[in-house]
Design a protein around this motif. Structure first.
Motif, PDB file in Angstrom:
ATOM      1  N   SER A 272       0.820  -1.206   0.000  1.00 36.13           N
ATOM      2  CA  SER A 272       0.000   0.000   0.000  1.00 36.13           C
ATOM      3  C   SER A 272       0.859   1.262   0.000  1.00 36.13           C
ATOM      4  CB  SER A 272      -0.957  -0.018   1.186  1.00 36.13           C
ATOM      5  OG  SER A 272      -1.926   1.007   1.063  1.00 36.13           O
ATOM      6  N   VAL A 273       0.265   2.380   0.396  1.00 38.80           N
ATOM      7  CA  VAL A 273       0.897   3.691   0.186  1.00 38.80           C
ATOM      8  C   VAL A 273       2.180   3.888   0.980  1.00 38.80           C
ATOM      9  CG1 VAL A 273      -1.252   4.799  -0.481  1.00 38.80           C
ATOM     10  CG2 VAL A 273      -0.641   4.700   1.938  1.00 38.80           C
ATOM     11  N   PHE A 274       2.280   3.280   2.159  1.00 39.58           N
ATOM     12  CA  PHE A 274       3.491   3.459   2.968  1.00 39.58           C
ATOM     13  C   PHE A 274       4.570   2.443   2.599  1.00 39.58           C
ATOM     14  CE2 PHE A 274      -0.072   4.693   5.923  1.00 39.58           C
ATOM     15  CZ  PHE A 274       0.090   6.058   5.745  1.00 39.58           C
ATOM     16  N   GLY A 275       4.150   1.210   2.316  1.00 38.20           N
ATOM     17  CA  GLY A 275       5.107   0.169   1.958  1.00 38.20           C
ATOM     18  C   GLY A 275       6.031  -0.224   3.090  1.00 38.20           C
ATOM     19  N   ASP A 276       5.572  -0.054   4.329  1.00 40.59           N
ATOM     20  CA  ASP A 276       6.445  -0.292   5.483  1.00 40.59           C
ATOM     21  C   ASP A 276       6.524  -1.750   5.900  1.00 40.59           C
ATOM     22  OD1 ASP A 276       7.019   2.423   5.725  1.00 40.59           O
ATOM     23  OD2 ASP A 276       5.411   2.799   7.162  1.00 40.59           O
ATOM     24  N   GLY A 277       5.481  -2.513   5.653  1.00 38.59           N
ATOM     25  CA  GLY A 277       5.451  -3.885   6.124  1.00 38.59           C
ATOM     26  C   GLY A 277       6.384  -4.788   5.336  1.00 38.59           C
ATOM     27  N   VAL A 278       6.879  -5.816   5.988  1.00 34.45           N
ATOM     28  CA  VAL A 278       7.695  -6.805   5.275  1.00 34.45           C
ATOM     29  C   VAL A 278       6.766  -7.594   4.351  1.00 34.45           C
ATOM     30  CG1 VAL A 278       9.365  -6.980   7.143  1.00 34.45           C
ATOM     31  CG2 VAL A 278       7.417  -8.556   7.097  1.00 34.45           C
ATOM     32  N   PRO A 279       7.288  -8.223   3.314  1.00 34.18           N
ATOM     33  CA  PRO A 279       6.430  -9.023   2.422  1.00 34.18           C
ATOM     34  C   PRO A 279       5.627 -10.056   3.197  1.00 34.18           C
ATOM     35  CG  PRO A 279       8.603  -8.733   1.462  1.00 34.18           C
ATOM     36  CD  PRO A 279       8.691  -8.175   2.843  1.00 34.18           C
ATOM     37  N   TYR A 280       4.404 -10.304   2.729  1.00 30.28           N
ATOM     38  CA  TYR A 280       3.531 -11.260   3.410  1.00 30.28           C
ATOM     39  C   TYR A 280       4.162 -12.644   3.510  1.00 30.28           C
ATOM     40  CZ  TYR A 280      -0.273  -7.832   2.960  1.00 30.28           C
ATOM     41  OH  TYR A 280      -1.055  -6.709   3.050  1.00 30.28           O
ATOM     42  N   THR A 281       5.044 -12.967   2.583  1.00 23.80           N
ATOM     43  CA  THR A 281       5.643 -14.309   2.543  1.00 23.80           C
ATOM     44  C   THR A 281       6.898 -14.432   3.406  1.00 23.80           C
ATOM     45  OG1 THR A 281       6.872 -13.616   0.562  1.00 23.80           O
ATOM     46  CG2 THR A 281       4.770 -14.776   0.229  1.00 23.80           C
ATOM     47  N   THR A 282       7.257 -13.362   4.122  1.00 30.15           N
ATOM     48  CA  THR A 282       8.469 -13.401   4.946  1.00 30.15           C
ATOM     49  C   THR A 282       8.331 -14.453   6.045  1.00 30.15           C
ATOM     50  OG1 THR A 282       8.857 -11.052   4.554  1.00 30.15           O
ATOM     51  CG2 THR A 282      10.023 -12.063   6.410  1.00 30.15           C
ATOM     52  N   GLN A 283       9.273 -15.379   6.083  1.00 34.13           N
ATOM     53  CA  GLN A 283       9.210 -16.465   7.057  1.00 34.13           C
ATOM     54  C   GLN A 283       9.327 -15.910   8.478  1.00 34.13           C
ATOM     55  OE1 GLN A 283      12.068 -19.572   6.384  1.00 34.13           O
ATOM     56  NE2 GLN A 283      11.205 -20.937   7.930  1.00 34.13           N
ATOM     57  N   GLY A 284       8.412 -16.343   9.344  1.00 35.08           N
ATOM     58  CA  GLY A 284       8.463 -15.937  10.750  1.00 35.08           C
ATOM     59  C   GLY A 284       7.868 -14.578  11.042  1.00 35.08           C
ATOM     60  N   ALA A 285       7.396 -13.877  10.015  1.00 38.89           N
ATOM     61  CA  ALA A 285       6.835 -12.541  10.229  1.00 38.89           C
ATOM     62  C   ALA A 285       5.363 -12.656  10.615  1.00 38.89           C
ATOM     63  CB  ALA A 285       6.983 -11.695   8.975  1.00 38.89           C
ATOM     64  N   LYS A 286       4.993 -12.026  11.717  1.00 39.09           N
ATOM     65  CA  LYS A 286       3.611 -12.023  12.194  1.00 39.09           C
ATOM     66  C   LYS A 286       3.055 -10.604  12.071  1.00 39.09           C
ATOM     67  CE  LYS A 286       4.114 -16.271  13.849  1.00 39.09           C
ATOM     68  NZ  LYS A 286       5.549 -16.460  13.559  1.00 39.09           N
ATOM     69  N   LYS A 287       1.949 -10.477  11.365  1.00 37.25           N
ATOM     70  CA  LYS A 287       1.276  -9.185  11.217  1.00 37.25           C
ATOM     71  C   LYS A 287      -0.020  -9.224  12.032  1.00 37.25           C
ATOM     72  CE  LYS A 287       3.134  -8.266   6.570  1.00 37.25           C
ATOM     73  NZ  LYS A 287       3.782  -6.948   6.721  1.00 37.25           N
ATOM     74  N   ILE A 288      -0.146  -8.291  12.959  1.00 33.15           N
ATOM     75  CA  ILE A 288      -1.242  -8.293  13.919  1.00 33.15           C
ATOM     76  C   ILE A 288      -2.003  -6.976  13.828  1.00 33.15           C
ATOM     77  CG2 ILE A 288      -1.895  -8.604  16.335  1.00 33.15           C
ATOM     78  CD1 ILE A 288      -0.351 -11.000  15.189  1.00 33.15           C
ATOM     79  N   LEU A 289      -3.324  -7.069  13.731  1.00 39.73           N
ATOM     80  CA  LEU A 289      -4.192  -5.888  13.706  1.00 39.73           C
ATOM     81  C   LEU A 289      -5.104  -5.956  14.925  1.00 39.73           C
ATOM     82  CD1 LEU A 289      -4.976  -3.459  11.771  1.00 39.73           C
ATOM     83  CD2 LEU A 289      -6.753  -4.955  10.870  1.00 39.73           C
ATOM     84  N   ILE A 290      -4.999  -4.972  15.812  1.00 41.20           N
ATOM     85  CA  ILE A 290      -5.826  -4.921  17.022  1.00 41.20           C
ATOM     86  C   ILE A 290      -6.794  -3.751  16.882  1.00 41.20           C
ATOM     87  CG2 ILE A 290      -5.844  -4.646  19.532  1.00 41.20           C
ATOM     88  CD1 ILE A 290      -2.959  -5.752  19.527  1.00 41.20           C
ATOM     89  N   VAL A 291      -8.085  -4.054  16.839  1.00 44.37           N
ATOM     90  CA  VAL A 291      -9.124  -3.050  16.602  1.00 44.37           C
ATOM     91  C   VAL A 291      -9.957  -2.878  17.863  1.00 44.37           C
ATOM     92  CG1 VAL A 291     -11.068  -2.373  15.148  1.00 44.37           C
ATOM     93  CG2 VAL A 291      -9.246  -3.808  14.192  1.00 44.37           C
ATOM     94  N   MET A 292      -9.987  -1.664  18.395  1.00 46.62           N
ATOM     95  CA  MET A 292     -10.773  -1.383  19.601  1.00 46.62           C
ATOM     96  C   MET A 292     -11.796  -0.289  19.320  1.00 46.62           C
ATOM     97  SD  MET A 292     -10.886   1.262  21.969  1.00 46.62           S
ATOM     98  CE  MET A 292     -12.430   1.279  22.868  1.00 46.62           C
ATOM     99  N   THR A 293     -13.049  -0.544  19.689  1.00 52.25           N
ATOM    100  CA  THR A 293     -14.092   0.475  19.549  1.00 52.25           C
ATOM    101  C   THR A 293     -15.098   0.340  20.682  1.00 52.25           C
ATOM    102  OG1 THR A 293     -15.749   1.427  18.063  1.00 52.25           O
ATOM    103  CG2 THR A 293     -15.545  -0.960  18.059  1.00 52.25           C
TER     104      THR A 293
END
Length: 416
Positions: A266-287
């Protein structure tokens, strides 16, 4: 070695200012809980050095830092998107080449009337997907938010319209006419709302407070700018401390921008590739509430408050259908607008999960301001698993929930 990218998507809406328990506001309780979460993660000797976090405060929209992104390549700088001028008529006739030109004219009246960093939603299905704008689709560029001046003299929330009707225009902040040729007084509501010439020489500029939100071109852009993925604990804690409560609730835009901070595409490009071994991407949504886009049946032109999706009826005659799934594409009430936003939220959650993002949701439902079952069910569905959907009922519980998620992530690290 495992690495973690964690996005904290946190509700900063007006209802967060109300008390949670023991006289403490929900926002204050959230700040304490989020601060403890950040410190817990970074105090973990193994996990801390391998973790980056982003912070996405949301209300009716999500903001970026205006000075940093004013000239970003992914913003619709020159009105190439077909959505750019939906609520401004004949901008070229007044010499405006983009919404930024209007905002420049307005900030001469109030400094905080300059662009505040928010965007309208992309067209559907781009607004539920991952990716960056492309020249092959000009509607994929992000349109800066501009809450247009609604009909009426500056500062008036209502006035007498055609046939002695009362027109409610909650965001009237300048007069609808001026001394320029072709911009004289008119009784035509559509013209009073949409004409571009009134911004060319703004008259009667008035900034008021309506239901806890400051009127003006940024009326629906009230939350702090997001913080991109960083390992700087001090920055994260400072931004959590600075969060403020105001405005309506748009969980969909919060989730979408949270995903964008984690994305490699996306626009920032900050995340490591989705296929990166051992990489965990976590989204915590509070409302603490439900998606909200308020109807305004007493405004015959717009029929609603402004939102990231425009109005129920835009000045150019369009509806929000281009930004909404086809089965909920024509909202006419609070309930149908909420259904549309819920559909967008859930589809964004599912697509993010399919991309490899693990989602946790937290509902903050206190006895004095409880969430309804529809809102609770939405969060459960967004999480995709019952053990990642939490409900907190008071100040102590919200801290306990964040602590439980931190512990869960630590266990996830150890189990891999």
């Amino acid at each position: 070695q495992d690495s973690f990218e964690i996005a904290l998507v946190l509700d900063n809406t007006g209802s967060m200012a109300s008390a949670s328990s023991s006289g403490v506001s929900k926002l204050s309780a959230l700040k304490t809980a989020a601060t403890n979460f950040v410190n817990t993660i970074y105090n973990d000797a193994t996990m801390g050095p391998r973790t980056k976090m982003s912070l996405v405060p949301f209300s009716a929209a999500v903001a970026v830092t205006p000075g940093t992104y004013r000239n970003a390549w992914w913003i619709d700088q020159s009105a190439r998107s077909s959505l750019h001028w939906q609520n401004v008529s004949n901008p070229a006739g007044s010499g405006f080449t983009s919404r930024f030109d209007i905002l420049t004219a307005l900030k001469a009246k109030y400094a905080n009337w300059d662009w505040a960093g928010c965007f309208e939603s992309l067209p559907y299905p781009l607004n539920v997907q991952d990716g960056a704008p492309t020249p092959s689709n000009l509607d994929s560029y992000f349109v800066p938010m501009l809450a247009v001046d609604e009909s009426g003299n500056g500062g008036q929330t209502s006035h007498t319209g055609p046939n002695s009707t009362t027109v409610v225009a909650v965001n009237s902040y300048i007069t609808d006419s001026n001394s320029l040729s072709g911009c004289g007084s008119t009784t035509v509501e559509l013209d009073r709302t949409g004409r571009a010439c009134k911004y060319q020489s703004p008259q009667g500029a008035t900034q008021t407070n309506y239901s806890g939100v400051v009127t003006g071109p940024n009326m629906f852009c009230s939350s702090r700018p997001l913080t991109r993925l960083t390992s700087d604990r001090t920055t994260l804690l400072s931004e959590i401390s600075a969060m403020q409560a105001a405005g309506n609730t748009d969980i969909h835009e919060g989730v979408a921008w949270g995903w964008r901070t984690l994305s490699p595409l996306s626009v920032f490009g900050d995340g490591v590739p989705y296929t990166t071994q051992g990489a965990k991407k976590i989204l915590i949504v509070m409302t603490d509430g439900a998606n909200t886009w308020t109807a305004n049946p007493n405004n015959p032109t717009l029929k609603s408050y402004y939102s990231a999706y425009g109005y129920y009826q835009n000045v150019d005659g369009t509806t929000p259908s281009g930004r909404l799934p086809s089965n909920v594409a024509a909202p006419t009430s609070d309930a149908t607008a909420r259904a549309a936003m819920d559909a967008l939220t859930l589809e964004t959650c599912r697509n993010a999960a399919q991309a490899g993002i693990t989602i946790y949701t937290i509902g903050f439902s206190v006895s004095s301001d409880p969430m309804d079952q529809t809102a609770i069910n939405l969060l459960r569905s967004c999480a995709g698993s019952a053990d990642r959907a939490y409900l907190a009922s008071d100040t102590a519980a919200i801290s306990s929930v964040f602590a439980a998620i931190a512990k869960n992530l630590s266990v996830l690290r150890l189990s891999q």
